[in-house]
Write a protein that holds these residues in place. Structure first.
Motif, short mmCIF file in Angstrom:
data_model
loop_
_atom_site.label_atom_id
_atom_site.label_comp_id
_atom_site.label_asym_id
_atom_site.label_seq_id
_atom_site.Cartn_x
_atom_site.Cartn_y
_atom_site.Cartn_z
N ILE A 139 -2.39 -8.45 7.34
CA ILE A 139 -2.89 -8.90 6.08
C ILE A 139 -2.74 -7.90 4.92
N GLY A 140 -2.33 -8.34 3.89
CA GLY A 140 -2.37 -7.46 2.60
C GLY A 140 -3.14 -8.24 1.37
N PHE A 141 -3.73 -7.35 0.52
CA PHE A 141 -4.49 -7.75 -0.70
C PHE A 141 -3.75 -7.20 -1.97
N PHE A 142 -3.89 -8.03 -3.36
CA PHE A 142 -3.68 -7.28 -4.27
C PHE A 142 -4.98 -7.46 -5.22
N ASP A 143 -5.08 -5.90 -5.75
CA ASP A 143 -6.54 -6.07 -6.65
C ASP A 143 -6.18 -6.02 -8.06
N GLY A 144 -4.89 -6.39 -8.51
CA GLY A 144 -4.63 -6.45 -9.83
C GLY A 144 -3.96 -5.31 -10.31
N ASP A 145 -3.51 -4.43 -9.42
CA ASP A 145 -2.96 -3.29 -9.68
C ASP A 145 -2.19 -2.71 -8.50
N GLN A 146 -2.59 -2.96 -7.37
CA GLN A 146 -1.84 -2.40 -6.32
C GLN A 146 -1.93 -3.33 -4.98
N VAL A 147 -1.02 -3.37 -4.16
CA VAL A 147 -1.08 -3.87 -2.87
C VAL A 147 -1.98 -2.81 -1.89
N ILE A 148 -3.10 -3.61 -1.27
CA ILE A 148 -3.71 -2.57 -0.60
C ILE A 148 -3.84 -3.33 1.11
N TRP A 149 -3.17 -2.36 1.92
CA TRP A 149 -3.39 -2.74 3.27
C TRP A 149 -4.40 -2.19 4.11
N PRO A 150 -5.18 -2.98 4.71
CA PRO A 150 -6.46 -2.34 5.28
C PRO A 150 -6.13 -1.17 6.29
N LEU A 152 8.30 -2.58 6.08
CA LEU A 152 9.32 -2.78 5.40
C LEU A 152 8.80 -2.91 3.62
N LEU A 153 7.94 -3.64 3.81
CA LEU A 153 7.23 -3.73 2.26
C LEU A 153 6.56 -2.55 1.78
N GLN A 154 5.88 -2.01 2.67
CA GLN A 154 5.52 -0.48 2.26
C GLN A 154 6.50 0.17 1.78
N GLN A 155 7.57 0.15 2.25
CA GLN A 155 8.75 1.19 2.11
C GLN A 155 9.40 0.69 0.57
N VAL A 156 9.35 -0.37 0.35
CA VAL A 156 10.12 -0.80 -1.06
C VAL A 156 9.20 -1.25 -2.15
N HIS A 157 7.77 -1.36 -1.90
CA HIS A 157 7.00 -1.75 -2.92
C HIS A 157 6.11 -0.43 -3.30
N ASP A 158 6.21 -0.02 -4.58
CA ASP A 158 5.95 1.02 -5.19
C ASP A 158 4.46 1.23 -5.19
N ARG A 159 3.71 0.33 -5.83
CA ARG A 159 2.24 0.20 -5.92
C ARG A 159 1.78 -0.19 -4.60
N THR A 160 1.51 0.52 -3.56
CA THR A 160 0.94 0.20 -2.30
C THR A 160 0.08 1.26 -1.93
N SER A 161 -1.02 0.84 -1.08
CA SER A 161 -2.03 1.82 -0.66
C SER A 161 -2.71 1.66 0.40
N LEU A 162 -3.23 2.25 1.59
CA LEU A 162 -3.92 2.04 2.62
C LEU A 162 -5.19 2.39 2.22
N GLY A 163 -6.24 1.55 2.65
CA GLY A 163 -7.56 1.72 2.55
C GLY A 163 -8.62 0.92 3.14
N PRO A 164 -9.81 1.03 3.29
CA PRO A 164 -10.70 0.07 3.78
C PRO A 164 -10.82 -1.07 3.11
N VAL A 165 -10.77 -2.45 3.79
CA VAL A 165 -11.23 -3.32 3.00
C VAL A 165 -12.43 -4.05 3.85
N ASN A 166 -13.44 -4.26 3.17
CA ASN A 166 -14.73 -5.05 3.85
C ASN A 166 -14.73 -6.38 3.42
N VAL A 167 -15.30 -7.28 4.09
CA VAL A 167 -15.40 -8.42 3.63
C VAL A 167 -16.42 -8.70 2.43
N SER A 168 -17.22 -7.63 1.96
CA SER A 168 -17.95 -7.90 0.83
C SER A 168 -16.99 -7.33 -0.43
N ASP A 169 -15.75 -6.60 -0.11
CA ASP A 169 -14.77 -6.48 -1.07
C ASP A 169 -14.00 -7.81 -1.66
#
Length: 259
Positions: free
Chosen positions: A170-181, A193-210
């Motif tokens: 699963i991935g999320f978009f916060d309006g600026d970048q794609v976030i992978w849990p 593959l998407l992490q390699q080609v999409h520039d605005r990508t980050s890894l970070g904690p995603v809580n259900v409250s987010d």
């Protein structure tokens, strides 16, 4: 179609897979005899074979078995490569293993897949970094989600941090970048593959409250590509968003590999 080590598989040869259920696999979407991310799939099979069997898998041999099994078949379909030992006994899983290669095929759905609604469940797969055949927990939670009116299940830990779907990332978009849990998950080939080609990508904690602050959510794997998620529990997301178009375009532009 089902071939074990290059020959039609027999019922007896499938008994260990059905009754002991110890092994690993990878599934790949084949489009006109080409597979996007094929080298990553081979890498996964080799790595997981070391982990589960302590054996070194011959990449070229696996490639040849896949090529033989799907030879002459045009269009799009899914092929699955399962590695298991037909002689493995339930009481002696520590015996020296002789992993075999089972190649099967099934139809592929048209892309993009329709959106899905998912329900969270507190669950962590055994050996989450391995794509193993032990799918009981994932299917159990998928069944429960469907009985509750959803399409699938999304896993979280006990603190509500999101990890992965039953058989997808699963991935999320916060309006600026794609976030992978940033969690214990199976590193899906499509995600990598998407992490390699999409520039605005980050890894970070995603809580259900987010979730309410996210603009969009999506699932990825080799059979669905990028699939919109329109609800996680009672949090709604759009079925269409510009980020989906961007990611799908970037993914489709990755050259598929010939067998």
């Amino acid at each position: 179609m089902a071939e074990l080590n290059g020959a039609p598989v027999t019922t007896d040869e499938l008994k260990s897979l059905a009754l002991v259920n110890y092994g690993h696999f990878t599934s790949m979407r084949v489009d006109n005899q080409r597979i996007r991310g094929f080298s990553h799939h081979l890498e996964r099979l080799v790595r997981d074979c070391r982990t589960l069997f302590g054996s070194e898998l011959d990449r070229q041999h696996v490639r040849e078995l896949i090529r033989q099994a799907i030879s002459g078949r045009e269009g799009s379909f899914v092929t699955r490569v399962t590695i298991y030992d037909p002689s493995l006994e339930l009481g002696r899983p520590g015996a020296d293993a002789e992993p075999s290669v089972l190649v099967t095929t099934r139809p592929a759905g048209a892309l993009p897949m329709p959106p899905q609604r998912v329900q969270t469940a507190t669950y962590v797969r055994d050996l989450p970094e391995v794509k193993h055949v032990g799918l009981f927990g994932a299917i159990w939670h998928r069944r429960n989600a469907q009985l509750d009116g959803f399409d699938d299940s999304l896993f979280t830990d006990h603190d509500g941090f999101v990890s992965e779907g039953a058989t997808w990332n699963i991935g999320f978009f916060d309006g600026d970048q794609v976030i992978w849990p940033n969690a214990e998950v199976l590193q899906g080939v499509t995600m990598r593959l998407l992490q390699q080609v999409h520039d605005r990508t980050s890894l970070g904690p995603v809580n259900v409250s987010d979730l309410p602050r996210m603009e969009a959510a999506f699932a990825t794997n080799t059979t669905v590509g990028v699939r919109a998620i329109t609800a996680i529990n009672d949090v709604e997301f759009p079925a269409e968003h510009a980020i989906f178009d961007t990611l799908r375009k970037e993914y489709e532009e990755i050259p598929p590999e010939a067998l």
